[in-house]
Each structure stands twice: as C-alpha cells, then as structure tokens.
Design an enzyme around this catalytic site. Structure first.
Site, short mmCIF file in Angstrom:
data_model
loop_
_atom_site.label_atom_id
_atom_site.label_comp_id
_atom_site.label_asym_id
_atom_site.label_seq_id
_atom_site.Cartn_x
_atom_site.Cartn_y
_atom_site.Cartn_z
NE ARG A 66 -0.66 -0.75 5.00
CZ ARG A 66 -0.51 0.34 5.76
NH1 ARG A 66 -0.73 1.71 5.66
NH2 ARG A 66 0.19 0.20 6.93
CG ASP A 93 9.89 -7.63 11.14
OD1 ASP A 93 10.02 -6.70 10.86
OD2 ASP A 93 10.01 -8.29 12.44
CB VAL A 94 12.20 -4.77 6.74
CG1 VAL A 94 11.65 -4.74 5.26
CG2 VAL A 94 11.51 -3.53 7.44
CG ASN A 105 8.14 1.86 0.46
OD1 ASN A 105 8.03 2.99 0.09
ND2 ASN A 105 7.20 0.98 1.02
CE1 TYR A 123 9.44 8.13 8.84
CE2 TYR A 123 9.72 10.55 8.52
CZ TYR A 123 9.36 9.24 8.00
OH TYR A 123 8.97 8.95 6.80
CB ALA A 135 17.43 9.38 14.34
CE LYS A 160 11.95 6.95 6.63
NZ LYS A 160 12.08 6.08 5.59
CB ILE A 172 3.45 11.72 -0.04
CG1 ILE A 172 4.96 12.14 -0.32
CG2 ILE A 172 2.75 11.23 -1.61
CD1 ILE A 172 5.19 13.05 -1.57
P1 NDP Z 1 2.33 3.36 4.81
O1 NDP Z 1 2.00 3.50 6.12
O2 NDP Z 1 1.35 3.72 3.70
O3 NDP Z 1 2.89 1.97 4.24
C1 NDP Z 1 3.81 1.62 4.85
C2 NDP Z 1 4.22 0.15 4.35
O4 NDP Z 1 5.43 -0.41 5.18
C3 NDP Z 1 3.13 -0.99 4.64
O5 NDP Z 1 3.00 -1.69 3.39
C4 NDP Z 1 3.53 -1.63 5.78
O6 NDP Z 1 3.16 -3.08 5.78
C5 NDP Z 1 5.13 -1.87 5.42
N1 NDP Z 1 5.86 -2.05 6.73
C6 NDP Z 1 5.54 -1.58 8.06
N2 NDP Z 1 6.35 -2.26 8.72
C7 NDP Z 1 7.06 -3.22 8.12
C8 NDP Z 1 7.92 -4.38 8.54
N3 NDP Z 1 8.50 -4.40 9.63
N4 NDP Z 1 8.19 -5.26 7.46
C9 NDP Z 1 7.96 -5.02 6.31
N5 NDP Z 1 6.80 -4.03 5.75
C10 NDP Z 1 6.42 -2.99 6.77
O7 NDP Z 1 3.53 4.39 4.57
P2 NDP Z 1 3.84 5.20 3.16
O8 NDP Z 1 3.54 4.75 2.02
O9 NDP Z 1 3.37 6.77 3.53
O10 NDP Z 1 5.52 5.34 3.41
C11 NDP Z 1 6.33 4.66 2.64
C12 NDP Z 1 7.79 4.97 2.78
O11 NDP Z 1 7.95 6.42 2.35
C13 NDP Z 1 8.19 4.86 4.22
O12 NDP Z 1 9.51 4.48 4.41
C14 NDP Z 1 8.05 6.35 4.96
O13 NDP Z 1 8.79 6.61 5.98
C15 NDP Z 1 8.38 7.07 3.60
N6 NDP Z 1 7.95 8.46 3.56
C16 NDP Z 1 6.56 8.95 3.45
C17 NDP Z 1 6.29 9.92 3.38
C18 NDP Z 1 4.70 10.41 3.48
O14 NDP Z 1 4.40 11.57 3.40
N7 NDP Z 1 3.86 9.46 3.12
C19 NDP Z 1 7.04 11.15 3.34
C20 NDP Z 1 8.58 10.90 3.59
C21 NDP Z 1 8.73 9.49 3.55
P3 NDP Z 1 1.46 -3.32 6.21
O15 NDP Z 1 0.74 -2.89 4.90
O16 NDP Z 1 1.66 -4.79 6.43
O17 NDP Z 1 1.32 -2.71 7.43
#
Ligand code: NDP
Length: 250
Positions: free
Chosen positions: A18, A66-67, A93, A158, A160, A162, A191
C-alpha cells in the site's frame, strides 16, 4: 513509448502492498518488471500481488516480511531466488512512525522506528546486494524523508532513522560503485498516504505553509522519481538523494 530497459527485470519493493510502495510497484509493473511486494500480513500481501498482477499482466509475488528481522529477510530473498532466479532492483520502502517529543519518548518507540526504517534497510541491502554482486548489476533505491534532512518536532526517532538511511545510501553507494550496482535515495516531503492521514488537521495545515509549491505530493510523484533511478535513463548517478517535496528542503 520510450524503452526504459526494464522488461523482465525483477524488483523487490518492501512495504509495497500500500501507500508509496504500492505506487512504486504499479509504476514498475507498467514497465513489465516482475514484482515482489512485501508487508507485515501474508493475506494482504497475496491480495496486493493478485491485484497488481491482474492489472498489469506481470508476475507478482506477495510475501509476508518483517524487514527488521534478518531471518525474515533471508526467507524473502530465498523465495524470490527460487521463483525468479535473480533480483535486479531493490526498493527499501517499508517504514513506520511512532511520534512523540524526545523527553517523553518510550525506548520501545525509538527502537521500533530505528529497527524498521534503518535496520530494515541494512538487512535488505546486505542480503540482496550479495545476489546483485553475483549478477554484477543492480539498482537500489532507499526511501528516506525530508524529515531526515531538516528534522521535525515530535519525530526525533523518525528523523534519526531517515538521516541514517541517507548516510547508509552514500556509504553503500561507494562500496558497490565499482561492481555495477548503484544506490540512490528519494526523500519525499508530505505525500498523502495512510501514514500522513493520521496527522491532525492543524499539523497538516502547518505543513502546507512550509511547502513552497503550496500543494501536497502524490504517491505517483515519488514513483516517477524511483522509475527514473532504476531505468536506463539513470546513468553515472550514484549516492544521490532526490527530494520530491515541492521545495520544502532546498
Ligand atoms: P504506509 O504506512 O502507507 O505504508 C507502509 C508500508 O510499510 C506498509 O505496506 C507496511 O506493511 C510496510 N511495513 C511496515 N513495517 C514493516 C516491516 N517491519 N516489515 C515489512 N513491511 C513493513 O507508508 P507510506 O507509503 O506513506 O511510506 C512509505 C515510505 O515512505 C516509508 O519509508 C516512509 O517513511 C516514507 N515517507 C513517506 C512520506 C509520506 O508523506 N507518506 C514522506 C516521507 C517519507 P503493512 O501494510 O503490512 O502494514
């Protein structure tokens, strides 16, 4: 249409079920890349894989992951090699937030964010780059954040994590540059995804006032930057951070 040289490449997008990861997965699937999306729940990962596969007509694997766990990442890499025999593209990601001011932040909230965002990037890069080294080619894109560059109140963990991802990008880019593997980062600003939907209206409005382009970003804006970095348009570029943030951090 321009040939970006991506047909039949294999890409692992962590957290690709997602949000931004999903947009990146779909963008690459549209270029006929074979996709692996991972997430914390097996059923949701499989469902996302089926949806992407039927929409774009490419092979897609959806795996529980689980990354933050080296063991879980080993299993994911093993499954990808068993099915596709190679990995050409890694998008680190998967990410989480757990906000609070530093004085009252619980150690568990610090650990959760660092372990997922930073250690997760380490685990996946370590295990996938071994395979890429055998292939003598590969593209890695780490999803950082503007917060890792300029900081943000209530997000010390967060920020730290990034900022760490950005340093990690540059170090690994230097280590892998002579072996045909490029490593770059994309730093999104604000975003609209599930991650930002939990923020209050006040925080969201304040955020808008800090964006010179006066608009929130779309997941597709980030996916387009990633597409460039993994395509044959991106040559002689490694260790860089592309901000997709409407000018927030310039
Ligand atoms: P979301 O919360 O919408 O999605 C995060 C995704 O990461 C989900 O699919 C989730 O899985 C997965 N995830 C979380 N923990 C783990 C784990 N331990 N192992 C594997 N997968 C995991 O976040 P975004 O799409 O908004 O963010 C994506 C990336 O972009 C992140 O790194 C975020 O920090 C970065 N980012 C986002 C911004 C924004 O404004 N949205 C801005 C700047 C950076 P599940 O669906 O199973 O929960």
């Amino acid at each position: 249409m321009m040939d970006l040289g991506l047909t039949d490449k294999v890409a692992l997008i962590t957290g690709g079920i997602r949000g931004l990861g999903r947009a990146i997965a779909e963008k690459l699937a549209a270029e006929k890349v074979k996709i692996v999306v991972t997430g914390t729940n097996e059923e949701r990962a499989r469902k996302a894989a089926d949806e992407i596969s039927s929409a774009y007509g490419v092979e897609v694997l959806g795996l529980k992951h689980d990354v933050s766990s080296e063991e879980s990442t080993k299993e994911v890499v093993k499954s990808i090699i068993a099915k596709f025999k190679k990995i050409d593209i890694l998008i680190n990601n998967a990410g989480v937030t757990s906000d609070g001011i530093v004085m009252t932040m619980k150690k568990e909230n610090w650990d959760k964010v660092i372990n997922t965002n930073l250690t997760g990037t380490f685990n996946c890069t370590k295990l996938v780059s071994k395979q890429m080294l055998r292939q003598r080619s590969g593209s890695i894109v780490n999803i950082a954040s503007v917060v890792g560059i300029i900081g943000n109140v209530g997000q010390a963990n967060y920020a730290a994590s990034k900022a760490g991802v950005i340093g990690f990008t540059k170090a690994t880019a230097r280590e892998l540059a002579g072996r045909g593997i490029v490593v770059n980062a994309v730093a999104p600003g604000y975003i609209s995804t599930d991650m930002t939907s939990v923020l209050s209206d006040k925080v969201t409005e304040e955020m808008l006032s800090k964006i010179p382009m006066k608009a929130y970003g779309k997941a597709e804006n980030v996916a387009n930057a990633v597409l460039f970095l993994v395509s044959n348009m991106c040559q002689y570029i490694t260790g860089q951070v592309i901000n997709v943030d409407g000018g927030m951090a310039m």
